[in-house]
Design a protein around this motif. Structure first.
Motif, PDB file in Angstrom:
ATOM      1  N   ALA A  94       0.853  -1.203   0.000  1.00 37.88           N
ATOM      2  CA  ALA A  94       0.000   0.000   0.000  1.00 37.88           C
ATOM      3  C   ALA A  94       0.880   1.242   0.000  1.00 37.88           C
ATOM      4  O   ALA A  94       0.963   1.962   0.997  1.00 37.88           O
ATOM      5  CB  ALA A  94      -0.919  -0.001   1.220  1.00 37.88           C
ATOM      6  N   GLU A 123       0.486   4.090  -1.174  1.00 35.60           N
ATOM      7  CA  GLU A 123      -0.212   5.348  -0.897  1.00 35.60           C
ATOM      8  C   GLU A 123      -0.361   5.601   0.600  1.00 35.60           C
ATOM      9  O   GLU A 123      -0.419   6.755   1.048  1.00 35.60           O
ATOM     10  CB  GLU A 123      -1.589   5.379  -1.582  1.00 35.60           C
ATOM     11  CG  GLU A 123      -2.620   4.402  -1.020  1.00 35.60           C
ATOM     12  CD  GLU A 123      -2.596   3.036  -1.689  1.00 35.60           C
ATOM     13  OE1 GLU A 123      -3.667   2.476  -1.957  1.00 35.60           O
ATOM     14  OE2 GLU A 123      -1.478   2.522  -1.939  1.00 35.60           O
ATOM     15  N   ALA A 125      -8.164   2.360   0.417  1.00 38.07           N
ATOM     16  CA  ALA A 125      -6.885   1.664   0.541  1.00 38.07           C
ATOM     17  C   ALA A 125      -6.948   0.604   1.639  1.00 38.07           C
ATOM     18  O   ALA A 125      -6.452  -0.518   1.471  1.00 38.07           O
ATOM     19  CB  ALA A 125      -5.769   2.663   0.828  1.00 38.07           C
ATOM     20  N   ARG A 163      -8.977  -2.301   0.281  1.00 36.28           N
ATOM     21  CA  ARG A 163      -8.270  -3.058  -0.753  1.00 36.28           C
ATOM     22  C   ARG A 163      -7.191  -3.954  -0.156  1.00 36.28           C
ATOM     23  O   ARG A 163      -7.100  -5.144  -0.494  1.00 36.28           O
ATOM     24  CB  ARG A 163      -7.644  -2.089  -1.763  1.00 36.28           C
ATOM     25  CG  ARG A 163      -6.790  -2.786  -2.835  1.00 36.28           C
ATOM     26  CD  ARG A 163      -6.141  -1.775  -3.771  1.00 36.28           C
ATOM     27  NE  ARG A 163      -5.239  -0.866  -3.090  1.00 36.28           N
ATOM     28  CZ  ARG A 163      -3.996  -1.182  -2.722  1.00 36.28           C
ATOM     29  NH1 ARG A 163      -3.520  -2.400  -2.937  1.00 36.28           N
ATOM     30  NH2 ARG A 163      -3.232  -0.283  -2.125  1.00 36.28           N
ATOM     31  N   VAL A 164      -6.382  -3.409   0.741  1.00 36.20           N
ATOM     32  CA  VAL A 164      -5.290  -4.186   1.319  1.00 36.20           C
ATOM     33  C   VAL A 164      -5.828  -5.298   2.224  1.00 36.20           C
ATOM     34  O   VAL A 164      -5.316  -6.422   2.219  1.00 36.20           O
ATOM     35  CB  VAL A 164      -4.326  -3.262   2.098  1.00 36.20           C
ATOM     36  CG1 VAL A 164      -3.224  -4.071   2.755  1.00 36.20           C
ATOM     37  CG2 VAL A 164      -3.728  -2.222   1.163  1.00 36.20           C
TER      38      VAL A 164
END
Length: 647
Positions: free
Chosen positions: A135, A137, A153, A156-157
């Motif tokens: 990640a 970002e 984020a 998603r992770v």
């Protein structure tokens, strides 16, 4: 008093590399191992690790090492930690073969069913990923994100780790250790980060919570709390920012040994290299001072300094007791004074009922440890020894190299941390039986006293008022069943080890069944203490494994269990019950089990190797012991649909 310890010096000289090489060349593997261990204790580190690994490569064929294949799936440079963990494993009796995954290729290795990860069939795997790789970002560009982007984020992770873990579990039976993600020592928003509704550190913490939740609902997946490890060592000294920017290695060279040691806290229980009991000294170990000289009022023990150090040690021991570790006393002392302190001191956390065996006398401690092992009916290698005196520790190491001797620092403030960090005392699961093990061993002392007072063995059996419950392995009992295969050594006919995944997969196959046995008597519930796994094919029912906890050996429980298996096999139209005995160093008590129950040998049973035995079910039955009562339905009373399937 002729004390052999008086002949020892407080510290032995550290052997040199040349001395170790001479011992290896002479073929003295035991002496070489002792020298290598002394050498490592004096100079642990990367340079020593390479030497240790090289010498163990030469000794591999001469030492009883447990093989273990470890896959390390990583996103950054971790190569320097490999010789360190291999050295620690070798020193613990584990022959560790490490497969290091390609740099930042962990996803492909897990998601590709044809990858070398699965082809190699590892015993265990470690997934270690940096936030900057999974990640970026959240690591480098957090200040540029709005709240919605941060939420996206995190989701998603979290989903990515869930997919990796579930895919790995579907493709491999190996144990999986997952590092949580490291939070930045200096968040992008500085002090403001903690004030934000979803700051940088909080976002990573939420991902870690999700990873832990996935691990908890997946068999044989464990969490290594990486942030907690870094915090214990100190964030400032753990990270090497220069190496991270140049060679993508975020861990300072001096901290790699700490990481390897943390890995070992998982590898010990995974490979079964754990201790079942801790035998502890008293004076200056369980309390400060000497009870024979200072008296109850004079010993140091309490919530304030200096007694707080020893109270902390007792708290650590009590925590082990709650974890299922057996406690014993091994002390040179006056028994009456010592037991009075344990019973009456107001600040004592441990009381007599917490100790399963007591040796308080003036005999040497190696002899006492042998007696403790015999009384507890465990191997001498299942004992860890705790003593503040380095001379006593050295004596036990020399006399009983199988015993795990826990080194304590000179400062009592470090006693409890040293005990808590001992990898031989780690557990990765905790069953109901584990929680009650201390009480069960206390109950066993009462049974022994009853047996000594009984008029005959049959009178003793009847007075126990035993009730057994034999039931198919289910999802609820699967973990305990697998644990029994991994931890039971003495009464274990084949010593075949199964993880939860392996056992569940086995029982999904046609003809395979497994049962557990629970034993209750007048002194209490012993819990699930035995397991039998069988495979029926046509007229033959083969016993894959038959094992019982040492707590119930010799009470005819084994006969009741075998009687039920024979009846169940006959009920399935089998005409022959076949069993196999595979000898090990520890399962001698089970050698004559089949012969004693009327089985006939197949081939020559006098050899030292494996032996096969057969019972003709058309002409022979195994009588159920009259003094044991049955509870619930026995397997021969159950339908084929319910028998032995973990559903």
């Amino acid at each position: 008093m002729n004390d052999p310890l008086l002949q020892l010096t407080p510290s032995s000289p550290v052997p040199s590399r040349d001395e170790i090489d001479r011992l290896i060349a002479a073929g003295d593997a035991v002496a070489a191992l002792d020298a290598i261990q002394s050498f490592w204790r004096a100079t642990p580190g990367p340079a020593t690790a390479s030497f240790v690994v090289g010498r163990f490569e030469k000794l591999r064929g001469s030492l009883p090492l447990i093989p273990c294949k470890l896959a390390i799936l990583r996103s950054f440079t971790i190569e320097p930690a490999v010789p360190l963990v291999r050295a620690l494993a070798f020193l613990a009796g584990i022959d560790l073969d490490v497969q290091l995954g390609d740099f930042n290729n962990y996803s492909q290795e897990i998601l590709n069913p044809a990858s070398s990860l699965y082809a190699r069939k590892p015993t265990g795997a470690i997934l270690v990923v940096h936030v900057a790789d999974v990640a970026p970002e959240l690591w480098e560009g957090f200040a540029d994100l709005d709240a919605a982007a941060v939420e996206a984020a995190v989701g998603r992770v979290s989903s990515e780790f869930d997919r990796l873990i579930t895919t790995f579990r579907a493709g491999s039976q190996a144990h999986l250790i997952v590092h949580t993600l490291q939070a930045p020592a200096e968040p992008a928003a500085g002090a403001l980060d903690a004030q934000m509704p979803l700051g940088q550190r909080d976002a990573i913490a939420r991902i870690n919570t999700s990873i832990a939740a996935t691990a908890r609902r997946t068999n044989n997946v464990y969490i290594l709390d990486y942030n907690a490890l870094v915090a214990r060592r100190g964030e400032a000294q753990w990270e090497d920012h220069r190496k991270w920017l140049t060679v993508r290695m975020p861990i300072a060279a001096g901290e790699l040994l700490s990481l390897a040691r943390q890995w070992m806290r998982f590898l010990h229980p995974i490979t079964g290299r754990v201790c079942k009991a801790v035998a502890v000294d008293l004076d200056n170990t369980l309390w400060g001072g000497v009870i024979g000289e200072d008296g109850i009022e004079g010993i140091k023990l309490g919530p304030d300094y200096p007694g707080a150090a020893w109270r902390d040690m007792q708290r650590a021991l009590l925590d082990l007791y709650r974890r299922g570790i057996i406690l014993a006393i091994c002390s040179k002392n006056n028994p009456a004074e010592a037991m009075e302190a344990i019973s009456r001191h107001p600040n004592m956390l441990l009381r007599p009922e917490q100790f399963a065996a007591v040796r308080i006398n003036w005999n040497d401690k190696a002899s006492n440890l042998r007696e403790i092992a015999a009384e507890l009916n465990i191997g001498i290698d299942a004992i860890a020894f705790l003593d503040d005196n380095p001379i006593e520790r050295d004596w036990v190491r020399r006399q009983l190299p199988e015993v795990t001797v826990i080194d304590l620092p000179d400062d009592p403030m470090g006693f409890a941390p040293a005990l808590r960090q001992c990898p031989f005392l780690e557990r990765l699961s905790l069953s109901a039986e584990d929680r009650e093990r201390g009480r069960m061993y206390a109950d066993q002392r009462l049974r022994t006293e009853l047996q000594q007072s009984a008029g005959s063995l049959e009178d003793f059996y009847r007075s126990l008022q035993m009730v057994v419950d034999i039931a198919p392995v289910t999802l609820k009992t699967l973990a305990r069943a697998a644990q029994l295969t991994q931890k039971t050594n003495q009464f274990n006919l084949t010593t075949r080890r199964y993880s939860e995944e392996q056992l569940a997969e086995l029982l999904r196959l046609p003809g395979w069944h497994a049962w557990t046995i629970r034993v209750v008597d007048r002194f209490g519930d012993n819990g699930i203490v035995g397991l039998a796994i069988v495979r029926t094919a046509g007229s033959i029912c083969e016993i894959d494994n038959f094992l019982l906890s040492c707590r119930v050996i010799g009470r005819t429980v084994e006969t009741a269990f075998l009687s039920t298996l024979a009846a169940a096999a006959a009920n399935q139209d089998a005409t022959r019950l076949v069993g196999r005995f595979i000898p090990t160093k520890k399962n001698v008590p089970a050698r004559e089990f089949y012969r004693d129950h009327g089985f006939a040998p197949i081939g020559d049973p006098t050899t030292d190797g494996p032996a096969e035995w057969m019972l003709d079910l058309t002409t022979r039955k195994i009588p159920w012991p009259q003094w044991i009562e049955q509870a619930g339905d026995t397997p021969n009373q159950q339908t084929n649909e319910t028998r032995g399937s973990p559903r």
